[in-house]
Design a protein around this motif. Structure first.
Motif: not given
Length: 462
Positions: A390-409
């Protein structure tokens, strides 16, 4: 692979036309790809920064622990005594006397070309009285050594060449050596089986003519405070005395005829260096953030302003601010700057090793407490940002990964649409060629029919 023949009828370069049209249709997909590339760059930088913050958290946790800043050196007054330090070591100086060093029990058999008994059966008995019977495949000394080694009794056997007998036949001695030194490694070797050993009829190999006990398994022994009423005898199965003092291991190699002084002292230079290395971890993180937050402003007309990967990122800005506060705020009214840890007007963190060493020499306990408190704050801050769950940086990275996945789709859907559009254009232009071909055929037919009609002039002449 499809075959395309451009403009057979129309003369149009249909491949180029379709490509130009597809380039226009693919603009949204191109923009999506550029956006994904940008976000991947940001994610790479975020992951690198997160790793650095995790390393900082681990280092801060060690520094914040009691004695986390402690550094010591271990020395002895004799080359035959080595001192090794571990966690928990503390300053100490005392004399030891080494009475004996540890030896591994070793037995050598009489020389022989082959083992005298067939089948060759031996029984090994360890220091506890446990017996193991061993039988070799042949009377060969090498086979006997192999059988003993395969039995895994803690005894290492080797067939050692010992010249030749009167007939010129090579002879060997069987060397048997305990794998572990000390009294616990002592053993006996009998020529005979278990029943013979129990009955007392088996022969001790070491007592046969030409055989010998080369070394008796012996524990190493030293004395603390020798010759006083407080004298203490300490033994070890090996030559290393683990935790002779807490966190202090002493290894001996020879007997000492006079006392040897063992000293564990505070290493002020190493303490200052360790503190500087900890501050360097913070400095590196600040540098990463500052460099990633810089924007390159356009210098002239037609040039672009380039933003850094962290520009405008509130999470990264919050991390830098939190770490800066953790390192520079006072502890119980005492500023870290008093021991050489300071931040200049531009926010650059510096460490004055000379000033730190001077403060450490004056009051090591106070400096240690101050540094531990600062390290504890840094550890808490770093963990809150880099925690893998639940680190703030970890959450930031997870959010970026979700965005990239959505853009990839979205890109995948665009690929399908573009493929369909290209196929549609190819069919359209193919039909165009067919229609033009048909029209040309009709035109040619009509022209031929018209040409075949009798002219009006020919009719009047008749």
């Amino acid at each position: 692979m499809s075959l395309s023949l451009d403009g057979l009828v129309s003369g149009l370069k249909t491949t180029e036309v379709i490509k130009a049209l597809m380039d226009v249709h693919a603009i949204p997909r191109t923009l999506l790809k550029a956006k994904i590339d940008d976000k991947n760059v940001v994610m790479t930088q975020l992951r690198t920064l997160n790793t650095a913050v995790q390393n900082l958290a681990a280092a801060a946790e060690k520094a914040a622990a009691p004695g986390g800043l402690d550094r010591f050196t271990g020395t002895s007054s004799s080359e035959s005594v080595k001192v090794a330090l571990r966690t928990g070591a503390a300053p100490v100086s005392t004399d030891i006397v080494v009475d004996r060093v540890a030896q591994a029990h070793t037995v050598v058999s009489a020389a022989a070309s082959r083992w005298p008994a067939d089948p060759p059966v031996l029984t090994l008995e360890d220091a506890t009285g446990k017996r193991v019977q061993v039988q070799a495949d042949s009377t060969s000394m090498q086979d006997i050594a192999q059988a003993i080694n395969d039995a895994d009794t803690g005894v290492l056997a080797t067939a050692v060449p010992a010249g030749k007998d009167a007939d010129g036949t090579p002879v060997y001695r069987l060397q048997l050596r305990a794998e572990e030194s000390g009294e616990a490694g002592r053993f006996r070797v009998y020529a005979g089986d278990l029943a013979a050993v129990t009955a007392g009829t088996a022969t001790d190999v070491s007592t046969e003519p030409g055989a010998a006990v080369i070394a008796t398994g012996t524990d190493a022994q030293l004395r603390l405070w020798a010759g006083t009423a407080a004298e203490q005898v300490i033994t070890s199965s090996g030559n290393t005395f683990t935790d002779l003092f807490e966190g202090v291991d002493v290894t001996v190699s020879t007997v000492s005829t006079s006392p040897v002084t063992v000293t564990v002292a505070v290493d002020s230079e190493a303490r200052a260096k360790a503190s500087g290395e900890f501050i360097a971890l913070l400095t590196d993180i600040f540098t990463r953030i500052d460099n990633g937050s810089k924007a390159t402003v356009a210098a002239g007309q037609g040039e672009k302003t380039t933003l850094g990967v962290f520009t405008g990122d509130s999470t990264i800005r919050g991390l830098r601010t939190a770490l800066a506060d953790a390192i520079q705020h006072p502890v119980d009214g005492v500023s870290p700057s008093t021991v050489g840890i300071s931040t200049d007007m531009y926010g650059k963190l510096t460490f004055d090793e000379e000033k730190f060493s001077e403060a450490l020499a004056k009051d090591p306990a106070a400096v240690g407490a101050l540094f531990s408190a600062v390290a504890a704050r840094v550890e808490q801050t770093a963990t809150s940002y880099s925690d893998k769950y639940d680190g703030l940086l970890t959450s930031r990275i997870t959010g970026q990964e979700s965005e990239v996945k959505s853009l990839g789709e979205q890109m995948e859907r665009w690929d399908v649409r573009l493929a369909q559009r290209k196929a549609s254009l190819e069919r359209t232009y193919a039909r165009l060629e067919v229609m033009l071909s048909q029209m040309q055929s009709q035109s040619s037919y009509l022209a031929s029919q018209i040409n075949s009609l009798p002219s009006s002039r020919s009719g009047s002449d008749s």
